[in-house]
Structures are given as C-alpha cells and as structure tokens.
Write an enzyme that holds these catalytic residues in place. Structure first.
Site, PDB file in Angstrom:
ATOM      1  N   HIS A  54       0.949  19.361 106.509  1.00 35.97           N
ATOM      2  CA  HIS A  54       0.713  17.922 106.603  1.00 35.97           C
ATOM      3  C   HIS A  54      -0.151  17.395 105.462  1.00 35.97           C
ATOM      4  O   HIS A  54      -0.020  16.227 105.067  1.00 35.97           O
ATOM      5  CB  HIS A  54       0.037  17.593 107.940  1.00 35.97           C
ATOM      6  CG  HIS A  54       0.897  17.893 109.125  1.00 35.97           C
ATOM      7  ND1 HIS A  54       0.401  17.965 110.412  1.00 35.97           N
ATOM      8  CD2 HIS A  54       2.224  18.156 109.242  1.00 35.97           C
ATOM      9  CE1 HIS A  54       1.366  18.249 111.258  1.00 35.97           C
ATOM     10  NE2 HIS A  54       2.490  18.370 110.577  1.00 35.97           N
ATOM     11  N   PHE A 102       0.781  24.884 113.184  1.00 37.21           N
ATOM     12  CA  PHE A 102       0.192  25.167 111.865  1.00 37.21           C
ATOM     13  C   PHE A 102       0.158  23.957 110.942  1.00 37.21           C
ATOM     14  O   PHE A 102       0.250  24.113 109.721  1.00 37.21           O
ATOM     15  CB  PHE A 102       0.940  26.321 111.181  1.00 37.21           C
ATOM     16  CG  PHE A 102       1.289  27.448 112.105  1.00 37.21           C
ATOM     17  CD1 PHE A 102       0.305  28.178 112.740  1.00 37.21           C
ATOM     18  CD2 PHE A 102       2.614  27.771 112.362  1.00 37.21           C
ATOM     19  CE1 PHE A 102       0.622  29.210 113.606  1.00 37.21           C
ATOM     20  CE2 PHE A 102       2.939  28.796 113.227  1.00 37.21           C
ATOM     21  CZ  PHE A 102       1.936  29.520 113.861  1.00 37.21           C
ATOM     22  N   CYS A 103       0.012  22.748 111.497  1.00 38.82           N
ATOM     23  CA  CYS A 103       0.015  21.525 110.678  1.00 38.82           C
ATOM     24  C   CYS A 103       1.264  21.458 109.809  1.00 38.82           C
ATOM     25  O   CYS A 103       1.220  20.988 108.661  1.00 38.82           O
ATOM     26  CB  CYS A 103      -1.240  21.440 109.805  1.00 38.82           C
ATOM     27  SG  CYS A 103      -2.771  21.314 110.739  1.00 38.82           S
ATOM     28  N   ALA A 104       2.370  21.930 110.355  1.00 40.50           N
ATOM     29  CA  ALA A 104       3.664  21.891 109.650  1.00 40.50           C
ATOM     30  C   ALA A 104       4.749  21.585 110.676  1.00 40.50           C
ATOM     31  O   ALA A 104       5.717  22.336 110.829  1.00 40.50           O
ATOM     32  CB  ALA A 104       3.927  23.212 108.946  1.00 40.50           C
TER      33      ALA A 104
END
Length: 437
Positions: free
Chosen positions: A123, A360-362
C-alpha cells in the site's frame, strides 16, 4: 581463503538472539523470529553506534557547542554512508525520512504528472500516487507478460513515473530493475523503486541500474530507530513544495515570504532524527561488509524453507509469477483447513515461533490469490537452519495431529484459550494496557 557457508550459524549478531519467551503449555522456548520483513532486529553494530553517540546527542546544524558539532557531523556523515551503500549518482540527494511510507508520500508531492504502478504493490507504493493520477496495470500470469503490459501502458500514454517494488513483501520475488529502468526511460518516464524489502537482502547500485528514485526503511535494515531515506534526482526535489514547512527547511523568512532551502534540507524540516540516521548508516556499513556471506546464507535458508514447506501435505506456497528467477528470504504460504491467524497463534503459543499473518498491506495482491489472509515467514541475518527446521516441524505437527491447545478468534485476532503466558494474560483481560514484560 573463501569462507565456507555454515547454515548452523547466523552471519551477524542481532538483538534478541538469545530471547526466550513463555509457552502456553508452560516453560519457555528460544524465540525463532520469522518476521524480519515487517521489522528486523537491530544489528549489534547498530546498537553500539547509537550507544556511542547518545551522550553527544544535541541540536543539529545550528548549535555551536561541542556536542552539537559532533551530532551535526555524525548526521551528515550518515548521509554519505547511505550514498555509498546505494552507489548514488552525482545528481541524487539523500533525504532522511521516517520510513518508506514517509519517503513515498514525500516523493508523491514532487512528481509532476501521472504515475504507473502494478497491482501487486504494498500500500505504501500504491496509495500515495493519487494526487496527480495513478494508473494501475494488472500483473499478468508471467513476469514476461507483465513487463509487456507495462510497456504497452507507457507507450500508449506518457507518464511521469513508473513506481515498482524491488522485491515483493508477500512472496519475495525480485523484479528486473535495470530492465524496468530502461523501459521507463525509453518512454520518457522516471523510475521509483520501493526497496523496503530489497535493500536488506541485496546490494543496489543506483548508477549501474539507472534507478532515479529509491525509498527504504531503517527498521527493515536492522536499524529500528525511526529513520528511513528517499534517494533521488535533485531537480524534482528542488522544485517541489517542502514536504513539511518549518525550521531547517528555509534560508530566510520574512513576514510575507519564505525562501526555501535546496534539497535535502528543503524536505527535512524540524529537529532531525540524529540517532536514527546514525543507526541507519551503521547498518549500511555493516551490510556492505556482510554482502557475500549474507546472500549465501539467505539463499540456502530460503531454499530450505520453501522446499520444506512444499513437502508438507496441505501447505501451499504463494508465487506471483512462475518465471520470476530470484527471490529474497520471504515465503508466503497457507495451510489447508486452518485460518492463517490460528496457525500464527499456534506457532507463537506452543512453539515460540513468530510469523506474520494477514494481508501484509497488499490487499489487491492477496485478492489476486483469492485469499483473505495468508502466512508469511521471512528470514534475515539472525536466522539459522535450526530455526527453519523448528518451523517446518511445527507446521508438520499441526497438519498431522493438530494444535495441543484451544484457540478462539475475537475482533479478528486469534488467541489461545486460556491465555497463560505472563504479560499477555493481563493484556487480554484489560485490553491494551501498559507493557508488563
């Protein structure tokens, strides 16, 4: 004489190497850290550098006292250490920031046009580019076809910047940066590399690869003291508005106007993080010395981890592209029949093993995999073959006989029931309270 790789030994000493943590069933276990990709422990050399500088900590750039002069000298020397570590070009400046996210948001205010990104990004390298227009290219089933899609996008419509990850924070897959830099330049764009996951594992040569801008974090580079860097070409940095308005970013101020300093000081308003910069420099110097042994260590352990997980029935390792040739020490995986959070809680509570679970901020990348969450095991300079074998044995035990404790999910987080580990019992009962370790 060439050093012989020894998988039983870590190539460097890191903080927490001897940490023992309580187990839910009683007793303690040596902590096996598989969450380097989130935040790496401090290298011993980093801690020593901070301890050495701490008595001299004082104001930077404007103090006349001896301690201030020492702090200023160390701060600017740290900038040069980063330059050498990344092999910067003459027209590239090193700006100290808080972390990679901070660096990318800073650069987003400097880009004079649209930015092209892939949908596999963290992100931090996905969200900031909206202010001048973000064009998202969906990754294809192969890396080769993905590069073809980027080529078509850049050819069809001019862009100011191509922003790519150096290594995926989910799967560890490394992108061909020199090839992508050439591609961006061919169509009049510049290239930004999010090197948060690449810089701790590979030496990066900005001059040789043609990378225009690069961002990375100290807390992933074994220097968890709140500093990161944005390295990049001076012209955009010099013409953009200051990232923060304040002291240190100006050369003169009147009641009507302000004359802003040139980069890097233009974007470093306020009191600099001297200790964080010095820590980051110490890590860069140590990683330069360890480059050969560290990469051999990582490659051997990553192969051991990935093949070991793939040999366990019901475990699936994630890859974005079957034709990606290189990976850093990150392996994402799932375990059939178990929620990722439950597996992570089990590994922690019963085996003293720390892994990451979630998205995982993805989020777009996890959606491509058709997953709400996965597990991620990441290794680093403090990892050993014994750590890998402990993780593999614990996952195998989970698959073959299940957990030995009960677990429940509340508020999206899995915890053992009952929680018996000191320090966590009170926190579970009272919510977020004071640290009681």
């Amino acid at each position: 004489m060439t050093a012989v790789y020894d998988p039983t030994c870590a190539p460097a000493r890191v903080s927490g190497a001897d940490l023992r943590v309580p187990l839910v069933q009683g007793g303690t276990g040596g902590y096996a850290n598989f969450d380097y990709a989130a935040s790496a422990p401090a290298l011993e050399q980093v801690g020593a550098r901070v301890a050495e500088l701490l008595p001299y900590y004082a104001s930077v750039h404007r103090g006349a006292g001896y301690a201030s002069r020492i702090s200023t000298q160390c701060y600017e020397a740290a900038r040069e250490s980063v330059r050498r570590f990344l092999r910067c070009a003459d027209d590239q400046e090193v700006v100290f920031t808080r972390n990679t996210t901070d660096s990318l948001n800073l650069l987003a205010g400097c880009v004079p046009g649209e930015t092209v990104v892939l949908d596999i990004e963290h992100h931090a390298n996905y969200l900031p580019w909206d202010r001048h227009g973000r064009r998202v290219v969906p990754a294809a089933d192969t890396l080769a076809e993905t590069i073809d899609r980027l080529t078509a996008e850049l050819c069809a419509k001019p862009a100011a910047l191509l922003a790519v990850t150096g290594a995926s924070n989910v799967t560890g897959e490394v992108l061909p940066l020199e090839r992508l830099a050439e591609l961006a330049h061919r169509y009049g764009a510049r290239i930004l590399v999010d090197a948060a996951q690449l810089a701790p594992h590979r030496r990066i040569d900005l001059c040789a690869t043609g990378i225009d801008y690069l961002a990375c974090s100290g807390h992933k580079l074994y220097a968890p003291f709140g500093a990161g860097v944005l390295v990049g070409r001076r012209d955009w940095l010099d013409t953009a508005p200051p990232y923060l308005a304040g002291g240190g970013a100006v050369t003169a101020v009147t009641r009507e106007t302000a004359i802003w300093a040139a980069a890097p000081h233009r974007h470093e308003a306020g009191s600099p993080n001297v200790l964080g910069a010095a820590a980051l420099a110490a890590a860069c110097e140590a990683l330069t010395e360890l480059a050969g042994p560290a990469q051999a260590h990582e490659q051997a352990l990553t192969h051991r981890l990935r093949t070991g997980l793939e040999d366990i029935a019901g475990v699936r390792c994630l890859r974005i592209w079957p034709d990606s040739a290189d990976c850093v020490g990150i392996v994402a995986f799932t375990v059939d029949g178990f929620d990722a959070g439950q597996v992570a809680a089990y590994l922690s509570a019963e085996h003293a093993i720390g892994v990451r679970d979630g998205r995982f901020c993805a989020h777009p990348l996890l959606a491509r995999f058709g997953l709400d969450a996965a597990l991620r095991a990441s290794i680093g300079l403090g990892s050993t073959a014994a750590d890998i074998d402990r993780l593999l044995a614990a996952v195998h035990a989970l698959v073959t006989r299940g957990p030995r404790w009960d677990y429940a999910c509340a508020g999206g987080r899995w915890d053992p029931v009952p929680e018996t580990r000191p320090g966590l019992v009170a926190a579970t009962a009272a919510g977020a309270g004071p640290c009681t370790i």
